[in-house]
Design a protein around this motif. Structure first.
Motif, PDB file in Angstrom:
ATOM      1  N   GLU A   1       0.685  -1.343   0.121  1.00 18.75           N
ATOM      2  CA  GLU A   1      -0.017  -0.290   0.137  1.00 18.75           C
ATOM      3  C   GLU A   1       0.864   1.557   0.015  1.00 18.75           C
ATOM      4  O   GLU A   1       0.435   2.609  -0.151  1.00 18.75           O
ATOM      5  N   ILE A   2       1.748   1.373  -0.072  1.00 21.92           N
ATOM      6  CA  ILE A   2       2.997   2.455   0.377  1.00 21.92           C
ATOM      7  C   ILE A   2       2.658   2.926  -0.927  1.00 21.92           C
ATOM      8  O   ILE A   2       3.309   4.418  -1.169  1.00 21.92           O
ATOM      9  N   PRO A   3       2.678   2.484  -2.725  1.00 22.39           N
ATOM     10  CA  PRO A   3       2.151   3.293  -3.866  1.00 22.39           C
ATOM     11  C   PRO A   3       1.615   4.111  -3.432  1.00 22.39           C
ATOM     12  O   PRO A   3       1.566   5.143  -3.901  1.00 22.39           O
ATOM     13  N   TYR A   4       0.362   4.074  -2.688  1.00 18.93           N
ATOM     14  CA  TYR A   4      -0.794   4.773  -2.202  1.00 18.93           C
ATOM     15  C   TYR A   4      -0.755   6.083  -2.031  1.00 18.93           C
ATOM     16  O   TYR A   4      -0.993   6.912  -1.248  1.00 18.93           O
ATOM     17  N   PHE A   5       0.194   5.542  -0.652  1.00 23.25           N
ATOM     18  CA  PHE A   5       0.787   6.850   0.877  1.00 23.25           C
ATOM     19  C   PHE A   5       1.234   7.587  -0.239  1.00 23.25           C
ATOM     20  O   PHE A   5       1.045   8.675  -0.186  1.00 23.25           O
ATOM     21  N   GLU A   6       2.480   7.214  -1.384  1.00 23.91           N
ATOM     22  CA  GLU A   6       4.040   8.454  -1.698  1.00 23.91           C
ATOM     23  C   GLU A   6       2.262   8.980  -2.929  1.00 23.91           C
ATOM     24  O   GLU A   6       2.685   9.858  -3.057  1.00 23.91           O
ATOM     25  N   VAL A   7       1.005   8.471  -3.995  1.00 22.06           N
ATOM     26  CA  VAL A   7       0.626   9.461  -4.521  1.00 22.06           C
ATOM     27  C   VAL A   7      -0.505  10.189  -3.487  1.00 22.06           C
ATOM     28  O   VAL A   7      -0.186  11.242  -4.022  1.00 22.06           O
ATOM     29  N   VAL A   8      -0.947   9.663  -2.909  1.00 25.77           N
ATOM     30  CA  VAL A   8      -1.506  11.081  -1.762  1.00 25.77           C
ATOM     31  C   VAL A   8      -0.721  12.548  -1.750  1.00 25.77           C
ATOM     32  O   VAL A   8      -0.982  12.985  -1.612  1.00 25.77           O
ATOM     33  N   GLN A   9       0.509  11.338  -1.307  1.00 23.10           N
ATOM     34  CA  GLN A   9       1.372  12.742  -0.152  1.00 23.10           C
ATOM     35  C   GLN A   9       1.916  13.744  -1.959  1.00 23.10           C
ATOM     36  O   GLN A   9       1.994  14.302  -1.426  1.00 23.10           O
ATOM     37  N   GLN A  10       1.319  13.393  -3.031  1.00 18.48           N
ATOM     38  CA  GLN A  10       1.688  13.862  -4.116  1.00 18.48           C
ATOM     39  C   GLN A  10       1.230  14.974  -4.475  1.00 18.48           C
ATOM     40  O   GLN A  10       1.089  15.384  -5.679  1.00 18.48           O
ATOM     41  N   LEU A  11      -0.092  14.545  -3.913  1.00 21.03           N
ATOM     42  CA  LEU A  11      -1.351  15.077  -4.645  1.00 21.03           C
ATOM     43  C   LEU A  11      -1.669  16.799  -4.242  1.00 21.03           C
ATOM     44  O   LEU A  11      -1.355  17.274  -3.242  1.00 21.03           O
ATOM     45  N   PRO A  12      -2.021  17.301  -5.322  1.00 24.46           N
ATOM     46  CA  PRO A  12      -2.268  19.453  -5.336  1.00 24.46           C
ATOM     47  C   PRO A  12      -2.842  19.344  -3.407  1.00 24.46           C
ATOM     48  O   PRO A  12      -3.923  18.432  -3.274  1.00 24.46           O
ATOM     49  N   TYR A  13      -2.745  20.110  -3.425  1.00 19.96           N
ATOM     50  CA  TYR A  13      -3.164  20.542  -1.511  1.00 19.96           C
ATOM     51  C   TYR A  13      -5.180  20.128  -1.618  1.00 19.96           C
ATOM     52  O   TYR A  13      -5.665  20.311  -1.315  1.00 19.96           O
ATOM     53  N   ARG A  14      -5.027  21.375  -2.567  1.00 21.42           N
ATOM     54  CA  ARG A  14      -6.953  21.017  -3.128  1.00 21.42           C
ATOM     55  C   ARG A  14      -7.476  19.950  -3.140  1.00 21.42           C
ATOM     56  O   ARG A  14      -8.542  19.256  -2.279  1.00 21.42           O
TER      57      ARG A  14
ATOM     58  N   LEU B   1      -9.283  11.981  -8.590  1.00 23.16           N
ATOM     59  CA  LEU B   1      -8.913  10.389  -8.045  1.00 23.16           C
ATOM     60  C   LEU B   1      -9.111   9.467  -8.642  1.00 23.16           C
ATOM     61  O   LEU B   1      -8.758   8.807  -8.581  1.00 23.16           O
ATOM     62  N   ILE B   2      -9.681   9.270  -9.532  1.00 18.08           N
ATOM     63  CA  ILE B   2     -10.832   8.535 -10.104  1.00 18.08           C
ATOM     64  C   ILE B   2      -9.114   7.957 -11.086  1.00 18.08           C
ATOM     65  O   ILE B   2      -9.001   6.777 -11.558  1.00 18.08           O
ATOM     66  N   GLU B   3      -8.642   8.464 -11.664  1.00 17.72           N
ATOM     67  CA  GLU B   3      -7.925   8.752 -13.223  1.00 17.72           C
ATOM     68  C   GLU B   3      -6.266   8.170 -11.982  1.00 17.72           C
ATOM     69  O   GLU B   3      -5.766   7.189 -12.623  1.00 17.72           O
ATOM     70  N   LEU B   4      -6.530   8.549 -11.295  1.00 20.53           N
ATOM     71  CA  LEU B   4      -5.293   7.880  -9.952  1.00 20.53           C
ATOM     72  C   LEU B   4      -5.422   6.602  -9.145  1.00 20.53           C
ATOM     73  O   LEU B   4      -4.360   5.789  -9.249  1.00 20.53           O
ATOM     74  N   GLY B   5      -6.617   6.418  -9.515  1.00 17.88           N
ATOM     75  CA  GLY B   5      -7.253   4.379  -8.488  1.00 17.88           C
ATOM     76  C   GLY B   5      -7.626   4.866  -7.410  1.00 17.88           C
ATOM     77  O   GLY B   5      -7.299   3.649  -6.616  1.00 17.88           O
ATOM     78  N   LEU B   6      -7.600   6.089  -6.552  1.00 17.87           N
ATOM     79  CA  LEU B   6      -7.337   6.583  -5.561  1.00 17.87           C
ATOM     80  C   LEU B   6      -9.150   6.093  -4.730  1.00 17.87           C
ATOM     81  O   LEU B   6      -9.444   6.035  -3.786  1.00 17.87           O
ATOM     82  N   ILE B   7      -9.846   6.593  -5.568  1.00 16.02           N
ATOM     83  CA  ILE B   7     -11.081   6.032  -5.648  1.00 16.02           C
ATOM     84  C   ILE B   7     -11.886   5.637  -6.549  1.00 16.02           C
ATOM     85  O   ILE B   7     -11.098   5.498  -8.453  1.00 16.02           O
ATOM     86  N   VAL B   8     -12.219   4.533  -6.699  1.00 22.64           N
ATOM     87  CA  VAL B   8     -13.473   3.864  -7.826  1.00 22.64           C
ATOM     88  C   VAL B   8     -14.973   3.738  -7.650  1.00 22.64           C
ATOM     89  O   VAL B   8     -15.622   3.484  -6.519  1.00 22.64           O
ATOM     90  N   GLU B   9     -15.562   4.458  -8.813  1.00 24.58           N
ATOM     91  CA  GLU B   9     -17.288   4.170  -8.655  1.00 24.58           C
ATOM     92  C   GLU B   9     -17.300   2.657  -8.272  1.00 24.58           C
ATOM     93  O   GLU B   9     -17.083   2.269  -8.917  1.00 24.58           O
TER      94      GLU B   9
END
Length: 86
Positions: free
Chosen positions: A7-20, A50-58
């Motif tokens: 799950e570390i790759p997801y954590f890294e993606v979240v850390q690199q997200l724009p502030y908003r 967030l959908i494109e990054l795979g952090l949320i899924v419909e």
């Protein structure tokens, strides 16, 4: 925060997200259920990102008004850690 190695790759993606976008993800986690589901009325640019990054899924099964999403479905430990934090 202790999370599994996969799950570390997801954590890294979240850390690199724009502030908003990070704020919106935090709001989704806070308002969502314990299992990581939430129903929204419309899709914003940040939701699409967030959908494109795979952090949320419909959720294709949902048939009510709006649309349902699953938050961090591939990283349940990370979701729980963020849920406790918020």
């Amino acid at each position: 925060m202790k999370i599994p190695q996969k799950e570390i790759p997801y954590f890294e993606v979240v850390q690199q997200l724009p502030y908003r976008t990070k704020l919106i993800l935090g709001e989704l986690i806070y308002r969502g259920s314990k299992d990581g589901f939430i129903v929204l009325k419309k899709k914003t640019r940040e939701i699409h990102q967030l959908i494109e990054l795979g952090l949320i899924v419909e959720n294709p099964i949902y048939r009510g008004k709006g649309f349902s999403i699953s938050i961090l479905p591939a990283a349940p430990h990370l979701h729980r850690a963020y849920k406790r934090k918020f």
